[in-house]
Write a protein that holds these residues in place. Structure first.
Motif, PDB file in Angstrom:
ATOM      1  N   GLY A   1      49.158   3.780  44.966  1.00 27.21           N
ATOM      2  CA  GLY A   1      48.382   4.757  44.217  1.00 27.21           C
ATOM      3  C   GLY A   1      46.921   4.797  44.620  1.00 27.21           C
ATOM      4  N   ALA A   2      46.262   5.836  44.135  1.00 25.79           N
ATOM      5  CA  ALA A   2      44.837   5.988  44.420  1.00 25.79           C
ATOM      6  C   ALA A   2      44.020   5.095  43.488  1.00 25.79           C
ATOM      7  N   GLY A   3      42.902   4.607  43.996  1.00 24.46           N
ATOM      8  CA  GLY A   3      42.002   3.812  43.173  1.00 24.46           C
ATOM      9  C   GLY A   3      42.460   2.372  43.010  1.00 24.46           C
ATOM     10  N   ARG A   4      41.628   1.606  42.323  1.00 25.72           N
ATOM     11  CA  ARG A   4      41.947   0.202  42.078  1.00 25.72           C
ATOM     12  C   ARG A   4      43.009   0.067  40.994  1.00 25.72           C
ATOM     13  N   PRO A   5      43.808  -1.008  41.087  1.00 27.46           N
ATOM     14  CA  PRO A   5      44.891  -1.179  40.109  1.00 27.46           C
ATOM     15  C   PRO A   5      44.399  -1.153  38.668  1.00 27.46           C
ATOM     16  N   LEU A   6      45.155  -0.473  37.810  1.00 27.32           N
ATOM     17  CA  LEU A   6      44.859  -0.419  36.386  1.00 27.32           C
ATOM     18  C   LEU A   6      46.185  -0.425  35.634  1.00 27.32           C
TER      19      LEU A   6
ATOM     20  N   LEU B   1      39.758   2.060  28.115  1.00 27.99           N
ATOM     21  CA  LEU B   1      40.127   2.717  29.367  1.00 27.99           C
ATOM     22  C   LEU B   1      39.067   3.704  29.838  1.00 27.99           C
ATOM     23  N   TYR B   2      38.441   4.399  28.906  1.00 28.24           N
ATOM     24  CA  TYR B   2      37.409   5.341  29.346  1.00 28.24           C
ATOM     25  C   TYR B   2      36.136   4.628  29.780  1.00 28.24           C
TER      26      TYR B   2
ATOM     27  N   HIS C   1      48.464   2.844  36.175  1.00 28.66           N
ATOM     28  CA  HIS C   1      49.587   2.750  37.104  1.00 28.66           C
ATOM     29  C   HIS C   1      50.893   2.335  36.420  1.00 28.66           C
ATOM     30  N   GLY C   2      50.801   1.677  35.274  1.00 31.18           N
ATOM     31  CA  GLY C   2      52.006   1.264  34.584  1.00 31.18           C
ATOM     32  C   GLY C   2      51.687   0.520  33.305  1.00 31.18           C
TER      33      GLY C   2
ATOM     34  N   HIS D   1      48.852 -11.401  42.234  1.00 39.21           N
ATOM     35  CA  HIS D   1      48.598 -10.223  43.077  1.00 39.21           C
ATOM     36  C   HIS D   1      47.138  -9.774  43.009  1.00 39.21           C
ATOM     37  N   GLY D   2      46.273 -10.675  42.548  1.00 35.89           N
ATOM     38  CA  GLY D   2      44.835 -10.388  42.567  1.00 35.89           C
ATOM     39  C   GLY D   2      44.336  -9.503  41.454  1.00 35.89           C
ATOM     40  N   ILE D   3      45.098  -9.383  40.379  1.00 36.51           N
ATOM     41  CA  ILE D   3      44.695  -8.523  39.263  1.00 36.51           C
ATOM     42  C   ILE D   3      44.068  -9.377  38.158  1.00 36.51           C
TER      43      ILE D   3
END
Length: 282
Positions: free
Chosen positions: A127-132, A273-274, A158-159, A203-205
């Protein structure tokens, strides 16, 4: 939702009287077959059709008009899904009060499938952007969960990861409250959230819990949300569990100015989130 499977056999068929568009009286099968789910509401049905969910048929209240109804008719025709025009009373009998207004449209579909945590990680990589990612620790109100999915879709999450026990799943009421977002946000259901958190960390999150009562919580205005991130939101009334709090990289709180110290779970997540989006778009 697994309607009629608790006794080990299918419920007896229930006939509901309806009318065709031409006005001829006929019988409409109003039973949810096997493990089918009801999808109620115009936007949820449209998004289900767009997402390619397996839908066996759609009931539309006689006299229903407008662009959404035309879109449903066109999408159903393209996908070869049968349409039946019935009286509004038929839909009223099918849809339980907890599912909200059916808006004159109900679809019979296969249940929304869960994904694995590994699948969500794959989505973050592509996906686009950094994981969220969002983790829900015991959300039980379907309207809350639906609103959360709607916010997650709007914010590009992302999920979502939920726990299997003592939490609402992907039910028809959640689908209705999500206004179709249930079709676009992958949801994983796990037996152990702490193990899922450890997998994300591998996984680095970074994992942050929104929990206002924690003694070492930092304000969301001071937290660094530009890193690959998973946000944990606790259940109504209980918050995030102790074991999950201990496994987090940091804990954040939302500043409030009123006498009520906490926010609804879906509102709290939206605020966080915002702020994540604000920081990442600077």
């Amino acid at each position: 939702m697994h309607g009629g499977r608790g006794s080990g056999r299918r419920r007896s068929s229930r006939q509901i009287a309806g009318k065709s568009r031409q006005g001829e009286s006929r019988q409409v099968q109003g039973q949810v077959q096997g493990d089918e789910q009801l999808i109620a509401g115009r936007n949820p049905v449209i998004e289900s059709l767009k997402a390619g969910r397996r839908i066996s048929r759609i009931l539309i209240a006689e006299g229903s008009r407008g662009k959404p109804v035309d879109q449903i008719t066109e999408l159903a025709s393209t996908r070869g899904v049968g349409l039946e025009y019935v009286s509004r009373d038929v839909l009223d009998q099918l849809v339980s009060p907890g599912m909200g207004s059916h808006q004159g449209v109900v679809a019979f579909a296969r249940p929304k499938e869960y994904v694995s945590v590994e699948r969500i990680l794959e989505v973050t990589e592509r996906g686009a952007g950094r994981p969220l990612i969002v983790i829900l620790d015991g959300i039980e109100d379907p309207r809350n969960f639906g609103a959360i999915l709607r916010t997650c879709d709007a914010c590009g999450v992302h999920g979502v990861i939920i726990r299997e026990r003592r939490a609402v799943g992907l039910t028809p009421a959640v689908a209705k409250a999500s206004a179709g977002a249930i079709e676009s946000v992958p949801v994983a259901r796990v037996t152990n959230l702490a193990q899922a958190v450890e997998k994300l960390k591998q996984h680095g999150i970074w994992v942050a819990a929104a929990h206002g009562d924690a003694t070492k919580a930092i304000s969301i205005w001071d937290a660094d949300f530009t890193v690959p991130l998973a946000v944990i939101i606790g259940g109504e009334g209980r918050g995030v569990g102790r074991l999950l709090l201990e496994s987090c990289d940091f804990v954040v709180s939302i500043p409030t100015m009123g006498k009520v110290s906490s926010l609804n779970a879906s509102v709290a997540l939206a605020v966080v989130l915002y702020e994540v989006l604000r920081q990442r778009q600077r």
